[in-house]
Structures are given as C-alpha cells and as structure tokens.
Motif scaffolding. Sequence first.
Motif, short mmCIF file in Angstrom:
data_model
loop_
_atom_site.label_atom_id
_atom_site.label_comp_id
_atom_site.label_asym_id
_atom_site.label_seq_id
_atom_site.Cartn_x
_atom_site.Cartn_y
_atom_site.Cartn_z
N ILE A 126 0.85 -1.26 -0.07
CA ILE A 126 0.08 0.02 -0.03
C ILE A 126 0.99 1.38 0.06
O ILE A 126 0.62 2.16 -0.40
CB ILE A 126 -1.08 -0.07 1.21
CG1 ILE A 126 -1.71 -1.18 1.39
CG2 ILE A 126 -1.85 1.18 1.21
CD1 ILE A 126 -2.61 -1.24 2.51
N VAL A 127 2.02 1.19 0.63
CA VAL A 127 2.84 2.31 0.79
C VAL A 127 3.47 2.65 -0.66
O VAL A 127 3.61 3.63 -1.13
CB VAL A 127 4.14 2.03 1.70
CG1 VAL A 127 4.97 3.44 1.81
CG2 VAL A 127 3.57 1.82 3.11
N ASN A 140 1.80 2.44 -3.10
CA ASN A 140 0.44 2.68 -3.95
C ASN A 140 -0.11 1.34 -4.76
O ASN A 140 -0.85 1.57 -5.84
CB ASN A 140 0.81 3.90 -4.95
CG ASN A 140 0.79 5.09 -4.30
OD1 ASN A 140 0.82 5.11 -3.06
ND2 ASN A 140 1.39 6.27 -4.88
N LYS A 142 -2.63 4.43 10.25
CA LYS A 142 -1.69 4.61 9.17
C LYS A 142 -2.13 4.21 7.86
O LYS A 142 -1.90 4.92 6.82
CB LYS A 142 -0.34 3.86 9.68
CG LYS A 142 0.36 4.67 10.74
CD LYS A 142 1.82 3.92 11.06
CE LYS A 142 2.16 4.23 12.43
NZ LYS A 142 3.43 3.25 12.62
N PHE A 161 -2.04 6.39 4.23
CA PHE A 161 -1.53 6.33 2.59
C PHE A 161 -2.35 5.92 1.87
O PHE A 161 -2.13 6.07 0.60
CB PHE A 161 0.09 5.34 2.69
CG PHE A 161 0.06 4.37 3.78
CD1 PHE A 161 0.92 5.03 4.96
CD2 PHE A 161 -0.03 3.22 3.65
CE1 PHE A 161 1.28 4.13 6.06
CE2 PHE A 161 0.18 2.38 4.63
CZ PHE A 161 0.82 2.66 5.73
N MET A 164 -3.23 9.29 0.62
CA MET A 164 -2.13 9.78 0.04
C MET A 164 -2.18 9.35 -1.67
O MET A 164 -1.78 10.29 -2.25
CB MET A 164 -0.74 9.68 0.69
CG MET A 164 -0.65 10.42 2.06
SD MET A 164 1.12 9.58 2.82
CE MET A 164 0.58 10.27 4.37
#
Lengths: 300, 300
Positions: A132-133, A135, A174, A178, A181
């Motif tokens: 996920i970080v 994307n 968290k 993201f 984001m």
Amino acid sequence: MPNSYKLLNGRAIAAQIRKDVASEVETLKTEGWPVKLVSISMGDVEASALYVRNQQKAAEKTGIAFEARHYPAEIGRDELLGIIQGLNTDPRVTGIIIQRPTPKHLTERRLQRTVHPLKDVEGMHPSNIGDIVYNDLKMGPCTAVAAVELLKSTGVNLEGLEVTVIGHSAIVGKPIAFLLMAQGATVTVCHHETRNIAMHSRSADAVFVAVGKPGLVTGAMLKPGAVLIDIGINQIDTADGPKVVGDADFESCADVAGWITPVPGGVGPVTVATLLKNSVTAARLQRDHYASEFATRTSA
Amino acid sequence: MPNSYKLLNGRAIAAQIRKDVASEVETLKTEGWPVKLVSISMGDVEASALYVRNQQKAAEKTGIAFEARHYPAEIGRDELLGIIQGLNTDPRVTGIIIQRPTPKHLTERRLQRTVHPLKDVEGMHPSNIGDIVYNDLKMGPCTAVAAVELLKSTGVNLEGLEVTVIGHSAIVGKPIAFLLMAQGATVTVCHHETRNIAMHSRSADAVFVAVGKPGLVTGAMLKPGAVLIDIGINQIDTADGPKVVGDADFESCADVAGWITPVPGGVGPVTVATLLKNSVTAARLQRDHYASEFATRTSA
C-alpha cells in the motif's frame, strides 16, 4: 439542532459490495477457484464468537465457504504455526483469518505474518501493508479500506483534500493515511501525543477518528461541512442501558459536519463487506499466480 | 544575514556511524558472518558508476566486502531474477543492492521484491516497509532513515513534535512519516497536489523536503527556529559553473531556521553510512535466523 448533515449509510454501501462479491465468487467457482475462508480462534471464544458468527453468515450469503476452527489457549506455538502453514499449502483454502484476541504466548503479529500474503484476507501481512505504501493496493486492512470507501461514497474529490486522521495504529490510522495519500490527499496523522488535535481537525475537509474514546471529537473541533468518519466502537452505559457509540459526540458533530457516519451502521458493515471483497481478491491473485507458474515459459 | 542557525554536519554523523559499523563488522567476522554486499547495475552505467564507486569505497573502509556486478541492458528478466535468487541462497553474500536506473523491461520494484527481505540492505522490500508501519524497524530505506537521524542529532524531543514532510514517495517521504510517528511526532505529508504547503510548513517544528525542485522551500515558509532537513539533490547551472543544491533556498531558510542541513554534506553522507549500518543489521538477522533454524527444538 442537526439540519443539513447527511448520514453515510454503511449498510447500503456494504450491500452493494456484497452483491459484487457474490457475482465474482460465482465466476471464480466456474474457473475452478471456489472461495473458502478458514477462521482460527484461540482460547476464550466468548469475546469473538458473535463476531465470527457474523463473518460466517455474511460469507455464506455471498457463496463463500467458511470454516470456523477453534483451538485451546494452551496450543503450542510450533503446532499452531504448523497448522497455518498447512492451510497455506492447501489449495482448497483461499483465505485465512486470525481472530483476536490471541493467547499471550502467541503474538498476533507472529501468527499474522505466518499467513501467506496471497491468503491474507485481513490485509495485515507486512508485505501487504508495504505494498500500500508503494500505492499498490492488493488486500488492505479491512477497517482502513472500509473507512476510505465511506469517504469516497460522498463523491468528494480526494485530490488536494485536507484530511486529519486521529489515531495512528498500524492497521487503521496509518493505512488510512497512505490510502488517501495515494489518491492525492494531504494527510495529517494525530494521536495521543499530539499537542493540539483541534488545530488540525478544524482545518480539515475530512476527519477520521479511530481511537476508542467516546466523545473525543466534538462539533467545535470540525470545520463546517466537513466529512466525519467515525471508526470507534465503544460500549457505554446509559440510563436506558448499554449502548454502542463511536469516538465522536454525534449530536454536536452532526450540527457542524456535512457528512457523518452513524455508529453502529457506518464503518462496521463496510468492514465485513471488505473482508469478503479481499477474499475474492485473494482467490483471484492465487489463480493468477498458479497460472503464471504453470504457463510454459517463453523467455530464456 | 544568517546568524543564529546551526548547521547539521552530515559528514560528522556519518563518520560516527561508520566507526560503529566497522567494529560490528569485525565482531560478525569472528562469529563466522563476514559481511559482503553484491551490487547489481544494468545497462548504461554512466549514471550510477560514480555512486557505486563511492559505495564500494565506503564499504571497504569499514571492512565490508563489495562486489560490483554489471549486466547488459538486454539481459532477460528470468535470467536476472535467477541471478538474484542465486545470491539470496548464497551464504557468502549477506546483502544485495539493485542500482538505479534499471532498464525499462525490468521494473525496479519487481527486482527489489525478489531480493530476500533479510538481504535487503536498501530497506525497500515491501515487507521491510510494512514492518516500519508496525513500528518494527529492521532495515529502513537509507535516505529516510538518514534524514530522521539528522533530526535526532539536534537533540529535539520527537514526542508531540509538529512535523511537515514535503514529498510523499514510497521510499523517502512516507517512511520518514511513519518513522517519526513511531517516535510520537504529529506528521503532515504534503506533495504536488497540496493546496497550500506553506500553511503546513509554517506551523511545523521540523520540515523535511524531498521533491527535487531547487528553491521550493523559502525562509518565508518556515517557523522561526524550525529544523530544516533538505533531502533534495539537484544540479543547477550558475555563473560559476554547475553546482549541487537541495530543494531549499539556503540563504533565506538559514535566516529563519534554527537548524539546517547543507547540500552537499547533509543527508547524503548519512545515507551511505546508513546503507552500511543496514548491511550489518542484515548479516546479524541472517545469523539469528540461521541459529534459530539449526537450534534443537525444545517445544512440541
């Protein structure tokens, strides 16, 4: 007096997700990939029994097989890890759920990371969180994905949206940050050490709260018209008996917010629906992985 | 005229880290775990040759063996993945570095996730990124860890600190954000879609910038006394010839900031030192993993 706010109906959104899931489950079955979840509870089941029954009912309604297993609290660490590894290698099982709470000697994280990432329907394996970080959302933590889904259902444009997330847990706060984001939102994450949460929440177009404290967010902490997504689930005692409430003071927030989630009936139902959606994604990823492994290699 | 600001000396911090690394490398060697890195470059080396040579020099100075490999841009995907898998299973190799840029048909992420997480000295494998989200830092992305190290070197208390991170890449901006959250900071992540970056940066006790735009942050965007960590590395043309600058306008920022990183000489040297520190951590984790696998099991 609340007047202009709109209620975010989690049950309706969940019903739509379940409908899509049911049709995908049917397709996967015809392709040789029936979807099956195995749920593992340990020790005292009281706490999670109702929750597991709800998951089972929801799964079976969409055509997903659900096997609820229960092990004594005294089960050995190696034995339980061996059981999970056995489920990882069993082609008839496409998803594994580790129910909380876990006995003290079996940490949740150790169990969770033993589940194969492609069978991790709860979206909690570090490599799924890490994706996920990057994307690259495959299976996200259900509550976080559900909360973001509710924000999206308002139709608000996420690009450039100012968002405050209150609560910074690894599987809710968290990941919400993201996920947002990735869609272009500007996100601030607040928590118990934040000096002045209201300073951040008052300038936010959307506020998420996932702390577990009834009444933490009040109308005075919101910008008029903001979207409020309340992820808290707290049981409190009232004059009329026990009652389930979120982390927001609903009355005062409804006066100020443009959109607000009810508790219950907001994030909760969408979380269960997201688990089912992840279950379909898991089966699809296993199918694709199988296909790529068994396809004839054409390159050197 | 700059007067009260203090310069964050990356070279001094890096020297201290390298000293600690050298002593740990020596210890690991006596335990049967010599530290060895293999660097893989592909295609046109011009871009990365100097960078690789610097890594090699820094590694060898601390007693870490460094093998720089180079493959043609035309190398097949399966062949290269096979080479990485070979390095994963080679006990003489304790760390693998994938140099950028990679040829178009070999995506960086696919290569990076083929590196075993315990040999991922660049800290870029999704499962290592995910572990940071779980507040369990093993090997973090070098630039992000270095930037946070520089902030810590000021002695500022991170609990409750208000921080603005400008730039939300998966390996710099976002990991900085959760490394800081793990320490109790309140973090806002801004990027190209943020409506008003100055609104956030002006209320921050510390500002990180990692975008790649010279002059993006000016003194007017800072709170007096704030810490400014400039991660940008940009080559610009000046009347005196080419010059390397960060993302901040140093002159105006130095007037306002309490602490500021120079570029070059700030985050850069600490990043290389962090790679070496990660290399020691990787070897240590492999040693521990080996020990636990070969120890006699005492439980069932």
